[in-house]
Design a protein around this motif. Structure first.
Motif, PDB file in Angstrom:
ATOM      1  N   ASP A 209      -8.170   3.164  10.398  1.00  0.00           N
ATOM      2  CA  ASP A 209      -8.767   4.268  11.157  1.00  0.00           C
ATOM      3  C   ASP A 209      -8.495   5.630  10.532  1.00  0.00           C
ATOM      4  OD1 ASP A 209      -9.985   2.696  13.051  1.00  0.00           O
ATOM      5  OD2 ASP A 209      -8.292   2.728  14.433  1.00  0.00           O
ATOM      6  N   ASN A 210      -8.166   5.655   9.259  1.00  0.00           N
ATOM      7  CA  ASN A 210      -7.955   6.917   8.545  1.00  0.00           C
ATOM      8  C   ASN A 210      -9.240   7.292   7.829  1.00  0.00           C
ATOM      9  OD1 ASN A 210      -4.545   6.072   7.586  1.00  0.00           O
ATOM     10  ND2 ASN A 210      -5.312   6.969   9.463  1.00  0.00           N
ATOM     11  N   PHE A 211     -10.000   8.183   8.441  1.00  0.00           N
ATOM     12  CA  PHE A 211     -11.250   8.658   7.864  1.00  0.00           C
ATOM     13  C   PHE A 211     -11.501  10.064   8.371  1.00  0.00           C
ATOM     14  CE2 PHE A 211     -12.264   5.560  11.322  1.00  0.00           C
ATOM     15  CZ  PHE A 211     -12.593   6.463  12.320  1.00  0.00           C
ATOM     16  N   GLY A 212     -12.416  10.777   7.705  1.00  0.00           N
ATOM     17  CA  GLY A 212     -12.743  12.121   8.151  1.00  0.00           C
ATOM     18  C   GLY A 212     -13.163  13.028   7.012  1.00  0.00           C
ATOM     19  N   ALA A 213     -13.146  14.322   7.309  1.00  0.00           N
ATOM     20  CA  ALA A 213     -13.600  15.335   6.359  1.00  0.00           C
ATOM     21  C   ALA A 213     -12.429  15.878   5.546  1.00  0.00           C
ATOM     22  CB  ALA A 213     -14.292  16.470   7.101  1.00  0.00           C
ATOM     23  N   ALA A 214     -12.733  16.383   4.359  1.00  0.00           N
ATOM     24  CA  ALA A 214     -11.742  16.998   3.481  1.00  0.00           C
ATOM     25  C   ALA A 214     -12.469  17.767   2.395  1.00  0.00           C
ATOM     26  CB  ALA A 214     -10.817  15.942   2.860  1.00  0.00           C
ATOM     27  N   ARG A 215     -11.720  18.558   1.655  1.00  0.00           N
ATOM     28  CA  ARG A 215     -12.269  19.260   0.491  1.00  0.00           C
ATOM     29  C   ARG A 215     -11.528  18.774  -0.744  1.00  0.00           C
ATOM     30  NH1 ARG A 215     -11.044  24.149   1.699  1.00  0.00           N
ATOM     31  NH2 ARG A 215      -9.470  24.613   0.137  1.00  0.00           N
ATOM     32  N   LEU A 216     -12.285  18.235  -1.699  1.00  0.00           N
ATOM     33  CA  LEU A 216     -11.716  17.724  -2.940  1.00  0.00           C
ATOM     34  C   LEU A 216     -11.700  18.818  -3.992  1.00  0.00           C
ATOM     35  CD1 LEU A 216     -10.733  15.355  -4.743  1.00  0.00           C
ATOM     36  CD2 LEU A 216     -13.152  14.831  -5.169  1.00  0.00           C
ATOM     37  N   GLU A 217     -10.516  19.080  -4.533  1.00  0.00           N
ATOM     38  CA  GLU A 217     -10.362  20.078  -5.589  1.00  0.00           C
ATOM     39  C   GLU A 217      -9.862  19.394  -6.864  1.00  0.00           C
ATOM     40  OE1 GLU A 217      -7.749  23.131  -4.245  1.00  0.00           O
ATOM     41  OE2 GLU A 217      -9.139  23.884  -2.726  1.00  0.00           O
ATOM     42  N   VAL A 218     -10.477  19.725  -7.979  1.00  0.00           N
ATOM     43  CA  VAL A 218     -10.102  19.143  -9.266  1.00  0.00           C
ATOM     44  C   VAL A 218      -9.904  20.248 -10.292  1.00  0.00           C
ATOM     45  CG1 VAL A 218     -10.862  17.661 -11.174  1.00  0.00           C
ATOM     46  CG2 VAL A 218     -11.307  16.979  -8.816  1.00  0.00           C
ATOM     47  N   GLN A 219      -8.829  20.139 -11.048  1.00  0.00           N
ATOM     48  CA  GLN A 219      -8.561  21.061 -12.145  1.00  0.00           C
ATOM     49  C   GLN A 219      -8.279  20.264 -13.413  1.00  0.00           C
ATOM     50  OE1 GLN A 219      -5.227  23.284 -10.459  1.00  0.00           O
ATOM     51  NE2 GLN A 219      -6.557  25.036 -10.128  1.00  0.00           N
ATOM     52  N   LEU A 220      -8.797  20.750 -14.528  1.00  0.00           N
ATOM     53  CA  LEU A 220      -8.512  20.174 -15.840  1.00  0.00           C
ATOM     54  C   LEU A 220      -7.902  21.248 -16.723  1.00  0.00           C
ATOM     55  CD1 LEU A 220     -11.765  18.097 -16.532  1.00  0.00           C
ATOM     56  CD2 LEU A 220      -9.486  17.178 -16.047  1.00  0.00           C
ATOM     57  N   GLU A 221      -6.795  20.910 -17.385  1.00  0.00           N
ATOM     58  CA  GLU A 221      -6.146  21.840 -18.296  1.00  0.00           C
ATOM     59  C   GLU A 221      -6.043  21.201 -19.671  1.00  0.00           C
ATOM     60  OE1 GLU A 221      -2.697  24.140 -16.336  1.00  0.00           O
ATOM     61  OE2 GLU A 221      -2.809  22.253 -15.234  1.00  0.00           O
ATOM     62  N   ASN A 222      -6.401  21.952 -20.682  1.00  0.00           N
ATOM     63  CA  ASN A 222      -6.338  21.469 -22.059  1.00  0.00           C
ATOM     64  C   ASN A 222      -4.890  21.155 -22.418  1.00  0.00           C
ATOM     65  OD1 ASN A 222      -6.191  21.331 -24.915  1.00  0.00           O
ATOM     66  ND2 ASN A 222      -8.081  22.474 -25.089  1.00  0.00           N
ATOM     67  N   LEU A 223      -4.618  19.888 -22.737  1.00  0.00           N
ATOM     68  CA  LEU A 223      -3.244  19.495 -23.040  1.00  0.00           C
ATOM     69  C   LEU A 223      -2.710  20.167 -24.289  1.00  0.00           C
ATOM     70  CD1 LEU A 223      -2.840  15.689 -22.243  1.00  0.00           C
ATOM     71  CD2 LEU A 223      -1.491  17.589 -21.360  1.00  0.00           C
ATOM     72  N   GLN A 224      -3.588  20.488 -25.210  1.00  0.00           N
ATOM     73  CA  GLN A 224      -3.132  21.130 -26.439  1.00  0.00           C
ATOM     74  C   GLN A 224      -2.482  22.473 -26.133  1.00  0.00           C
ATOM     75  OE1 GLN A 224      -6.103  21.435 -29.499  1.00  0.00           O
ATOM     76  NE2 GLN A 224      -4.774  22.577 -30.893  1.00  0.00           N
ATOM     77  N   ALA A 225      -3.059  23.217 -25.172  1.00  0.00           N
ATOM     78  CA  ALA A 225      -2.485  24.511 -24.808  1.00  0.00           C
ATOM     79  C   ALA A 225      -1.119  24.331 -24.157  1.00  0.00           C
ATOM     80  CB  ALA A 225      -3.429  25.250 -23.874  1.00  0.00           C
ATOM     81  N   LEU A 226      -0.970  23.305 -23.299  1.00  0.00           N
ATOM     82  CA  LEU A 226       0.324  23.046 -22.678  1.00  0.00           C
ATOM     83  C   LEU A 226       1.354  22.615 -23.725  1.00  0.00           C
ATOM     84  CD1 LEU A 226      -0.731  21.103 -19.442  1.00  0.00           C
ATOM     85  CD2 LEU A 226      -0.199  23.531 -19.693  1.00  0.00           C
ATOM     86  N   GLU A 227       0.924  21.782 -24.653  1.00  0.00           N
ATOM     87  CA  GLU A 227       1.853  21.321 -25.695  1.00  0.00           C
ATOM     88  C   GLU A 227       2.287  22.470 -26.587  1.00  0.00           C
ATOM     89  OE1 GLU A 227      -0.598  18.325 -27.337  1.00  0.00           O
ATOM     90  OE2 GLU A 227       0.076  16.764 -25.943  1.00  0.00           O
TER      91      GLU A 227
END
Length: 351
Positions: A209-227
């Motif tokens: 019974d777990n259902f309903g509305a939500a907002r999906l947020e996605v972020q992508l970060e270039n791994l080369q910059a983090l490295e």
């Protein structure tokens, strides 16, 4: 629930023609409550009750109902809550199958930086993952990744406890890349590193019974910059105080504590030549956080995390580490916590 809900109330009748999912939402100007009975005059026939959904001005009830007549009560907490309210009732087939993005063949699309408003209420139960989802409605979204990246996905303002999982082949559990359980309200995020390619994000319920509305947020970060940031991390030396200011940086790394530490951060490198006891302390002019990883860009390698040590202007991590290179992050609680700090490291032989 709701302290007995002895406040002034109004009751409504609702006929359910076939076995159905039900969702009731109420917004009120007071501390409201919702409850449902199968027999209007019999309190013991109560099927569901909710006082606060995310705050005291909202209530929500979800359930699966057999055919019949039900009675919905718009009520208030305890004995003296009353005022204006609005209420909405929704029914959907218990098997679902009518929601947008309900199956792989009709997958929705999600793009990094562009939120998706979703609702699994009328979705079917098609998929499950290693961290849950069996028996609950789900929706699926296609994601294109063009470069080696760090992927962060979360559900904001979620009406239900959820699981969020990533697959490289839609509908095949064996292709699962990552899976995360997410509480109602969206307090946990899926965080993983991915190669270029096509992926599928599935939003699922944690239970039937777990259902309903939500907002999906996605972020992508270039791994080369983090490295690059990790390779240039200054080395910490025991006995030498480091001063810095996270206001000069940005939010690149997150943690398991401190509200996920989604504030500006700075990273340092700690080299250990033998197994050692490590104590790291910081004093900040803001609500800070400290955490340690074995792999700078891999969130799953976190070995210690601390938000407050005594108060929110001090943080402390103490742990025993094997010989090797570690990365120490000075961060802030949740969002927008940043400023100047001092950092001290003590290293001694492990007992």
């Amino acid at each position: 629930c709701a302290g007995g809900a002895g406040s002034p109330d109004r009751v409504y009748a609702m006929d359910v023609p076939t076995r159905s999912r039900m969702r009731l939402r109420m917004q009120s100007t007071y501390d409201g409550a919702l409850h449902v009975r199968s027999d209007c005059a019999n309190p013991s026939s109560e099927i569901a009750c909710n006082d606060d959904h995310q705050d005291t001005r909202h209530s929500m009830v979800v359930s699966t109902l057999d055919p019949g007549r039900y009675y919905i009560f718009a009520d208030g907490f305890s004995t003296s809550e009353q005022g204006d309210y609005s209420m909405r009732a929704d029914l959907a087939p218990v098997a679902g199958g009518t929601a947008p993005a309900d199956r792989c063949a009709a997958a929705g699309t999600v793009t990094a930086g562009q939120d998706v408003e979703l609702d699994t209420f009328a979705a079917a139960d098609d998929y499950q993952a290693s961290c849950g989802g069996a028996g609950a409605p789900d929706t699926v979204y296609r994601l294109e990744v063009r470069e080696r990246s760090r992927l962060r996905a979360t559900l904001q303002q979620s009406e239900f406890p959820a699981v969020l999982y990533l697959q490289s082949t839609c509908g095949q559990q064996a292709s699962e890349v990552a899976c995360a359980a997410i509480g109602a309200g969206g307090q946990t995020e899926l965080d993983t590193n991915v190669q270029p390619g096509t992926y599928f994000l599935v939003v699922d319920g944690a239970a039937q019974d777990n259902f309903g509305a939500a907002r999906l947020e996605v972020q992508l970060e270039n791994l080369q910059a983090l490295e690059t940031a990790c390779r240039s991390a200054p080395r910490l030396r025991p006995g030498r105080t480091v001063t810095g200011d996270t206001g000069t940086s940005s939010d690149r790394f997150q943690a398991t504590c401190a509200g996920n530490a989604q504030s500006n951060d700075l990273v340092y490198r700690l080299q250990l030549t033998r197994r050692s006891r490590v104590v790291i302390t910081s004093e900040q002019q803001y609500d800070g956080a400290l955490y340690i990883r074995r792999d700078c860009t891999d969130v799953t390698t976190e070995v210690a995390c601390n938000d407050d040590e005594g108060d929110n202007r001090h943080s402390r991590v103490e742990t025993t580490l094997d010989a090797g290179t570690y990365y120490v992050f000075v961060d802030g609680f949740a969002n927008n916590s940043q400023g100047s700090f001092t950092l001290d490291v003590e290293v001694s032989r492990a007992q």
